[in-house]
Scaffold this motif. Structure first.
Motif, short mmCIF file in Angstrom:
data_model
loop_
_atom_site.label_atom_id
_atom_site.label_comp_id
_atom_site.label_asym_id
_atom_site.label_seq_id
_atom_site.Cartn_x
_atom_site.Cartn_y
_atom_site.Cartn_z
N ASN A 1 -53.63 -29.92 74.84
CA ASN A 1 -52.84 -28.47 75.26
C ASN A 1 -51.87 -28.74 76.31
OD1 ASN A 1 -54.14 -26.37 73.89
ND2 ASN A 1 -56.12 -26.50 74.95
N ILE B 1 -48.76 -29.54 74.14
CA ILE B 1 -48.26 -28.39 73.63
C ILE B 1 -47.45 -27.75 74.70
CG2 ILE B 1 -48.70 -26.06 72.94
CD1 ILE B 1 -51.51 -27.21 71.57
N GLU B 2 -48.02 -27.65 75.79
CA GLU B 2 -47.38 -26.84 77.12
C GLU B 2 -46.02 -27.83 77.45
OE1 GLU B 2 -50.34 -26.55 80.07
OE2 GLU B 2 -51.52 -25.17 78.90
N SER B 3 -46.02 -28.96 77.23
CA SER B 3 -44.91 -29.94 77.51
C SER B 3 -43.65 -29.63 76.51
CB SER B 3 -45.15 -31.50 77.57
OG SER B 3 -46.28 -31.49 78.57
N LYS B 4 -43.91 -28.90 75.24
CA LYS B 4 -42.83 -28.63 74.40
C LYS B 4 -42.18 -29.87 73.92
CE LYS B 4 -41.92 -24.32 76.71
NZ LYS B 4 -41.04 -23.11 77.33
N ASN C 1 -41.55 -28.46 67.49
CA ASN C 1 -41.78 -28.51 68.50
C ASN C 1 -43.18 -28.44 68.85
OD1 ASN C 1 -42.07 -27.88 71.66
ND2 ASN C 1 -39.72 -28.63 71.74
N THR C 2 -43.93 -29.06 69.87
CA THR C 2 -45.24 -28.89 70.03
C THR C 2 -45.69 -27.62 70.50
OG1 THR C 2 -45.15 -29.84 72.23
CG2 THR C 2 -46.07 -31.40 70.37
N SER C 3 -44.80 -26.90 71.05
CA SER C 3 -45.10 -25.59 71.65
C SER C 3 -45.25 -24.67 70.65
CB SER C 3 -43.79 -25.08 72.56
OG SER C 3 -42.63 -25.01 71.79
N ASP C 4 -44.80 -24.74 69.51
CA ASP C 4 -44.96 -23.91 68.31
C ASP C 4 -46.55 -23.59 68.08
OD1 ASP C 4 -42.22 -23.56 67.97
OD2 ASP C 4 -42.16 -25.38 66.31
N TRP D 1 -49.07 -23.32 70.00
CA TRP D 1 -49.51 -22.31 70.82
C TRP D 1 -50.72 -22.57 71.94
CZ3 TRP D 1 -53.78 -18.73 71.61
CH2 TRP D 1 -53.22 -17.79 72.34
#
Length: 870
Positions: A615, A618-621, A671-674, A676
């Motif tokens: 996570n 993920i938050e690091s985009k 992008n890892t932010s996708d 969620w």
């Protein structure tokens, strides 16, 4: 000459003939729906023979690991009994893809055997195809003419279609072949009987050593033949048989391919090889089977209950039962052979050395599991024997023992013969055939020939960059099966649909014509080099242009889960250690599954750390970095790991998210932010040293937290909305525990009061004190009561029924002397009576229980129990 030298001489010889030397492909197949395993050296090159891909090198040679235990090429039951069949074997092969043909294949084979290896040509026989009228094929005069320049004509044998026409399967490339046979009998034996008369007669010293296949036809679905666009050569030589010839021994098992393993089995089991035929067969079976199982596991296939995993489990269990029965080994020992195998073959096949510990752990765990099955089966068989009137045991009962409990039928037959009893084999075979017919009916797939609309060009996958494009159908065919019904397989000139592979599910979507009509694509798979789109129907005009559209929502969710598996892999290696390696994955739109090597269950803190690690990324985009068609070495220099069991080309695709770098052909988020959010939903063991994590991302995690939140407020509502729900639940649990103790005490008192009452109800039937009663007691109290009555009443047969929360239960207690004297078995009795309450059960001969969902059947079960003593 040692086996390693022989293998190297073969490769060096064909390298001198301008062949590219390639490493063995994995033995376990992943992109071929027609085969589970590589069962011949040509399998890794099928796409070239089928014209689905152009070969990088027109000439190739290799030593390929092969496995023959299922389907058309099934040697399993011969292995160990003779000296030249094997499950896993090496096939030395040289290949021509549209380059040289019969003349070179024949002359080079002869040159290698006679001039390089110095095999006496008077020991050799060759066969040529005699023709087949039903196929309109005549005698292979061309091959005959080439052979007669090298060998006396009386050593050239006409071979029939069975022996001298090689086919890939019911459909596909095929052609006539020439076999080379070797006669290694003594001069005295040769003088008595001509080797020519023993060719293809399963003689252990007159064996086929090399098969030269001249691939020039394609077998169609209707059985007819058509010419292939190009002529190919496909040769395969049995490495172990060649070593037998070169090392001047009479058995493959006397070569150094097997002698190190045989010596180790002798040392571990304290049995000598060469003194007793039954022991010899057992040692050969174990020495052969451990190779097949070890290399399959190293190639990524774990034993399991279905598919290829079941085949591997079956091979290993055959080895275990031979050790159990003939070598008197009642504890695991086969796993100890992996060290010897690794030393012996690790130089040529590095996967066995790299995966040695995993292979050892998995085999040991499987041995432990099956030995427990054998122990349980022996108890059950003993019960069947005691309840058999006469000397013949029911084949139906033996089949139940085989089918339900996995107890080998040959072991059943052996034990019965030792007790001067027989097995009704015909009844067993009837039950076995019924089961096989059910399996065959479920597995039958009828496949039509391809209808080719335009000449094949290599199909281009463009789905990394777009989810919709204009396409043309290049070929199609109809397939029908009981499981899926009628579907059409379509191949496009280009496609945005991702074909199932690398653990990722195939895309779904549709193709659309200009008038708006759509045909749904329900799955996408790869068959060799073709991307196959499964459609529910065929367009009325398949020659037009279509708009192909991938289901965007499903693809996006799948992308999220696939990227999450990469981040999960990185997290596990960071948190648990670099010993962690991926052992399998399944990436769907709804969830993901990741299998990995690790020695223990993950703690709550470790699981939380893994979730937090993923996570955080993920938050690091972190943006996607993609490297397409780069050399393998470049990808490895970037830190990408190659997975054992995967087949990689000269160029590969690498996917990078920050420090996570993996070789991967799948699709990913930008992008890892996708993603969620990432949430682990389970962690478990699937084999010794192999763990499995199942997890969700994106929309699935939103649903997960929504459902958990809803459940939390419902629980609070049930608890009358306390300020501290955790404390309220703890108070309820404490109160429940106290009440349970009170109830247990009351039930025990009730049971004590019942005891004298029930003893008075016992009736004698044929010398047995019988009691059948429906009681209002829990299982624990009933068990205590039964044993207490048993101490006071001799020759007791007690059967009690209970009903609790709509469920039925049966408890059976039998005095131990009755078990021996009357051949009564509580476990078998409750198993039979359990059917009346729509359930089942089991236990020991003197005490057993059953459970079911039909309380209405209790009275009938209690009444039927009398029949056992009447």
């Amino acid at each position: 000459m040692k086996s390693q030298e022989i293998r190297q001489q073969f490769l060096d010889f064909f390298e001198s003939k301008k062949h590219a030397i390639v490493p063995s492909a994995p033995m376990v197949l992943k992109n071929d729906p027609t085969l589970m395993f590589t069962n011949a050296g040509m399998v890794p090159f099928k796409e070239y023979f089928l014209g689905q891909k152009k070969a990088t090198n027109a000439r190739v040679a290799d030593s390929q690991k092969c496995l023959r235990v299922s389907g058309k090429h099934n040697d399993l039951e011969e292995v160990g009994k003779d000296t030249y069949h094997h499950t896993m074997f090496e096939m030395l092969g040289n290949w021509s893809f549209g380059d040289y043909f019969k003349k070179e294949a024949i002359s080079w084979a002869w040159e290698f055997l006679v001039d390089v290896l110095k095999i006496d040509k008077d020991c050799l026989y060759v066969s040529v195809f005699e023709g087949a009228k039903e196929d309109g094929l005549g005698f292979d005069q061309e091959a005959f003419d080439f052979w007669k320049e090298l060998i006396d004509e009386d050593r050239i044998i006409n071979g029939n279609k069975k022996d001298n026409f090689w086919e890939m399967g019911a459909q596909g490339p095929c052609g006539p072949c020439s076999e080379i046979h070797v006669d290694i009998r003594s001069a005295e034996e040769k003088a008595k009987i001509s080797g020519k008369s023993l060719v293809n007669m399963d003689h252990p010293q007159v064996v086929e050593i090399w098969n030269l296949v001249f691939m020039e036809y394609n077998r169609k679905a209707d059985g007819s033949l058509e010419k292939l666009p190009s002529k190919h050569v496909d040769t395969g030589m049995g490495f172990e048989r060649l070593c037998m010839v070169m090392q001047n021994v009479q058995s493959n098992y006397d070569t150094d391919c097997f002698t190190p393993l045989i010596r180790e089995v002798e040392a571990i089991t304290e049995n000598d090889y060469g003194k007793n035929e039954e022991v010899d067969i057992a040692i050969r079976v174990i020495s052969d089977h451990v190779r097949a199982v070890a290399f399959a596991i190293a190639d990524g296939q774990l034993p399991s209950n279905n598919g290829a995993g079941y085949v591997i489990r079956r091979i290993l269990r055959r080895a275990i039962r031979y050790g159990f029965t003939f070598l008197n080994k009642k504890e695991p020992f086969i796993y100890k052979l992996v060290t010897t195998l690794s030393k012996q073959m690790g130089a040529n096949f590095p996967e066995i050395k790299a995966q040695k510990q995993l292979v050892t752990n998995v085999i040991k765990e499987e041995e432990n599991s099956f030995l427990r099955t054998l122990e349980q089966g022996l108890i059950l068989l003993d019960g069947i024997i005691k309840n058999t009137k006469g000397t013949e045991v029911s084949g139906k009962k033996a089949f139940e023992l085989f089918d339900t409990y996995g107890f080998p039928i040959d072991l059943t037959a052996l034990i019965l013969s030792e007790k001067n009893m027989t097995l009704n084999e015909s009844d067993f075979n009837v039950e076995l055939e019924k089961q096989k017919n059910r399996s065959r009916a479920a597995a039958v797939v009828e496949t039509d020939d391809w209808v080719v609309l335009q000449e094949d060009t290599e199909e281009e996958f463009i789905g990394y960059d777009t989810l919709a494009t204009k396409v043309k159908i290049t070929r199609y065919r109809k397939v029908s099966s009981k499981k899926d019904g009628e579907l059409y397989q379509l191949v496009f000139n280009m496609t945005p649909f991702y074909a199932e592979g690398g653990g990722q599910v195939g895309d779904k979507g549709y193709i659309e014509v200009d008038n708006g009509n759509v045909i749904y694509i329900v799955d996408t798979k790869k068959e060799n080099n073709l991307i196959i789109h499964f459609a529910k129907s065929l367009p009325k005009n398949p020659t037009q242009t279509f708009n192909a559209v991938v289901d965007e929502k499903q693809r996006f969710r799948t992308n999220c889960n696939h990227t999450a598996t990469h981040l999960l892999h990185q997290a596990l290696r960071e948190i648990l250690g670099t010993h962690v390696e991926q052992k399998g994955s399944a990436v769907h739109s709804k969830n993901l599954r990741f299998d990995f090597s690790h020695f223990s269950k993950l703690t709550v803190d470790e699981l939380r750390a893994v979730e937090d690690f993923v996570n955080a990324r993920i938050e690091s985009k972190i943006p996607l970095e993609e490297f397409r068609n780069i050399p393998m070495q470049t990808a490895q220099d970037k830190g990408a790991m190659a997975l054992f069991g995967e087949k990689y080309g000269d160029t590969v695709r690498a996917i990078q998210f920050g420090n996570s770098v993996e070789l991967c052909g799948g699709t990913h988020v930008e992008n890892t932010s996708d993603i969620w959010h990432f949430k682990i939903v389970s962690e478990s063991a699937i084999a010794s040293g192999i763990r499995r994590i199942e997890a969700i991302t994106g929309d699935a995690t939103k649903d997960f937290y929504f459902e958990n939140n809803r459940a939390f407020f419902e629980i609070k509502d049930l608890l009358k909305n306390p300020k501290n729900p955790q404390k309220a639940i703890a108070d309820l649990q404490n109160e429940n525990t106290a009440l349970k103790k009170q109830i247990e005490g009351l039930l025990k008192d009730k049971a004590k009061n019942l005891k004298s009452e029930l003893i008075n109800e016992v009736e004698e039937i044929n010398g047995v004190n019988f009691l059948a009663k429906k009681l209002d007691l829990d299982a624990g109290s009933l068990k205590d009561l039964a044993f207490e009555i048993g101490t006071q009443v001799e020759n007791l047969f007690l059967i009690a029924g209970t009903e609790n929360n709509g469920k039925a239960g049966l408890t059976c207690y039998i005095s131990k002397n009755l078990v021996e004297e009357k051949s009564l078995n509580a476990g078998q009795i409750v198993r039979e009576l359990g059917k009346l309450i729509q359930g089942g059960g089991g236990g020991q001969p003197n005490f057993a229980t059953a459970g079911g969902k039909n309380p209405a059947g209790i009275e009938e079960a209690l009444e039927k129990a009398k029949e056992y003593i009447s």
